[in-house]
Design an enzyme around this catalytic site. Structure first.
Site, PDB file in Angstrom:
ATOM      1  N   HIS A 137      53.828  39.837  -7.656  1.00 17.85           N
ATOM      2  CA  HIS A 137      55.153  39.925  -8.272  1.00 17.85           C
ATOM      3  C   HIS A 137      56.095  38.910  -7.641  1.00 17.85           C
ATOM      4  CE1 HIS A 137      55.153  44.067 -10.452  1.00 17.85           C
ATOM      5  NE2 HIS A 137      54.107  43.340 -10.735  1.00 17.85           N
ATOM      6  N   PRO A 176      61.577  55.231   1.625  1.00 18.79           N
ATOM      7  CA  PRO A 176      60.727  54.304   0.856  1.00 18.79           C
ATOM      8  C   PRO A 176      61.467  53.244   0.045  1.00 18.79           C
ATOM      9  CG  PRO A 176      60.828  56.450  -0.215  1.00 18.79           C
ATOM     10  CD  PRO A 176      61.547  56.595   1.085  1.00 18.79           C
ATOM     11  N   TYR A 235      63.122  41.836   1.501  1.00 19.61           N
ATOM     12  CA  TYR A 235      62.134  42.522   0.652  1.00 19.61           C
ATOM     13  C   TYR A 235      60.739  41.903   0.793  1.00 19.61           C
ATOM     14  CZ  TYR A 235      60.441  45.310  -3.244  1.00 19.61           C
ATOM     15  OH  TYR A 235      59.740  46.219  -4.008  1.00 19.61           O
TER      16      TYR A 235
HETATM   17  C1  PHB Z   1      55.532  52.745  -5.049  1.00 23.56           C
HETATM   18  O1  PHB Z   1      55.075  53.858  -4.721  1.00 23.56           O
HETATM   19  O2  PHB Z   1      54.980  52.057  -5.918  1.00 23.56           O
HETATM   20  C2  PHB Z   1      56.772  52.241  -4.427  1.00 23.56           C
HETATM   21  C3  PHB Z   1      57.477  53.029  -3.548  1.00 23.56           C
HETATM   22  C4  PHB Z   1      58.639  52.553  -2.967  1.00 23.56           C
HETATM   23  C5  PHB Z   1      59.083  51.279  -3.294  1.00 23.56           C
HETATM   24  C6  PHB Z   1      58.380  50.492  -4.161  1.00 23.56           C
HETATM   25  C7  PHB Z   1      57.210  50.966  -4.723  1.00 23.56           C
HETATM   26  O3  PHB Z   1      60.247  50.809  -2.762  1.00 23.56           O
END
Ligand code: PHB
Ligand code: APR
Length: 394
Positions: free
Chosen positions: A72, A293, A385
């Protein structure tokens, strides 16, 4: 039994460290409390930074990721219905992220370990590290009701947040930094096509939502829910309706829904313990720190700890550089705290905080507006990021 490095925990941290050490000719044994199937049944994160992708390549565990992972080059922020693009590749001079589930990373690492003939003892109960401050530490554990002893030079505590390694360190030698957020994420996994090619992080007056994916046919979506919410109260239909209500209309209209394969609520927490080592025992990954997360940093931080410990141990065994051992914690913590900051900031900016007064709400909206409308702001988001650089061990 004797080995050079005893590793507690066969999550991504333990397996990746084990594989790198094995390739470098450093013997190791992994002790894991659960069965392999149980370890693989946990649905976790899915965004790999370039640094982690490179480390998996170094470990020789990249073939399936390269074939099936999705590169990505950006992601989207949706702010109360308005969409803004964060072009990771352009803003970072060419860096990208890889969408490849932690479960798949773990599966690949387990297969590589088995092919290499390195030893993992699954369903090992009551693992306990001993004499970490001495010259000859060891780990005891039980298997099928019989107690065993594993002698080693070093112990790697890769046993997650609830593991035994951190709990075996005298509490007065550790400093804990913690924040628990007053909400959780309700997540579902579904075999539906992703609503958007890129991930969408959405902030809305009803709360945060995230559209993520595992592949072009499997989606992972989340909505922010109150800390007291119960997963039983969320039918699939209720989930899809809530998700759509928080997204810009064009995305909501395009959303393909379907039955969930998995549905769970995870609390959000920031946690760091200092130092990340005690004598000859090193804490790696979730054993030492947790991030909410929102920045997709948990798994990636585990990988950078692994890289640091591996590079130190390699120099210890190959060049006798035992002076580096005491550097592990400070090197890790510099990067850990930067990821903690970013994860906290993304969480603070994008979620609904019920006790925010009107002034705080306007500041939150303005901060987001400023960051997405300024090139410098977008660049700051992008460089964090894709992941800050790993420190070289010299
Ligand atoms: C995911 O579980 O795909 C996921 C979780 C947290 C994020 C991005 C993706 O910030
Ligand atoms: N003895 C042996 N194994 C143990 C013990 C114990 N006392 N306690 C825990 N374990 C095992 C768990 O069963 C698990 O398989 O240690 C492993 C820890 O794995 P994870 O919790 O996945 O932690 P880690 O390997 O550090 O992975 C990084 O960061 O944000 C997260 O989603 C990300 O789970 C990922 C983690």
């Amino acid at each position: 039994m004797k080995t050079q490095v005893a590793i507690i925990g066969a999550g991504p941290s333990g397996l990746l460290l084990g594989q790198l050490l094995h390739k470098a000719g450093i013997s190791n044994v992994i002790l894991e409390r659960q069965s392999p199937d149980y370890v693989l049944s946990r649905i976790r994160a899915g965004v790999l930074e370039q640094g982690m992708v490179d480390l998996l390549r170094q470990a020789g565990v990249h073939q399936r990721m390269d074939a099936e992972g999705l590169v990505h080059t950006g992601f989207e922020l949706a702010l109360n219905g308005r969409r803004a693009h964060i072009d990771l590749k352009t803003l970072t001079g060419g860096k990208t992220v890889m969408i490849y589930g932690q479960t798949e990373v773990t599966r690949d690492l387990m297969a590589a370990r088995e092919a290499a003939g390195a030893q993992t003892i699954y369903e090992a109960s009551n693992a306990r590290p001993h004499d970490m401050k001495g010259e000859q530490p060891y780990v005891t554990y039980e298997k099928d009701g019989v107690e065993h002893r594993l002698d080693c030079d070093y112990i790697a505590g890769c046993d997650g947040f609830h593991g035994v390694a951190r709990q075996s360190i005298p509490a007065e030698t550790l400093k804990v930094f913690e924040r628990v957020y007053p909400f959780g994420w309700l997540g579902i996994l579904a075999d539906t096509p992703p609503v958007n090619e890129e991930l969408v992080y959405a902030t809305h007056e009803r709360g945060f939502a995230l559209c993520s994916m595992r592949s072009n046919t499997r989606t992972r979506y989340y909505v922010q829910v109150g800390a007291e919410e119960k997963v039983e109260d969320w039918s699939d239909e209720r989930f899809w309706n809530e998700l759509k209500a928080r997204l810009p209309q064009d995305l909501a209209d395009k959303m393909v829904t379907g039955p969930s394969i998995e549905k769970s609520i995870a609390p959000l927490r920031s946690f760091v313990v200092e130092p990340m080592q005690y004598g000859r025992m090193f804490l790696v990954g979730d054993a030492a720190h947790i991030v909410p997360p929102t920045g997709a940093k948990g798994l990636n931080l585990a990988a950078s700890d692994v890289s640091t410990l591996f590079n130190i141990l390699k120099k210890v065994y190959e060049e006798g550089r035992t002076d580096l051992l005491e550097k592990y914690s400070e090197v890790c913590l510099r990067r850990v705290w930067k990821a903690e900051r970013f994860s906290w900031w993304m969480t603070s900016m994008l979620h609904k905080f019920d006790d925010n007064d009107a002034f705080s709400q306007r500041i939150q909206q303005t901060e987001l507006d400023y960051f997405v409308s300024s090139e410098a702001g977008r660049q700051t988001i992008a460089e964090n990021y894709v992941g800050l650089p790993y420190e070289t061990i010299e």
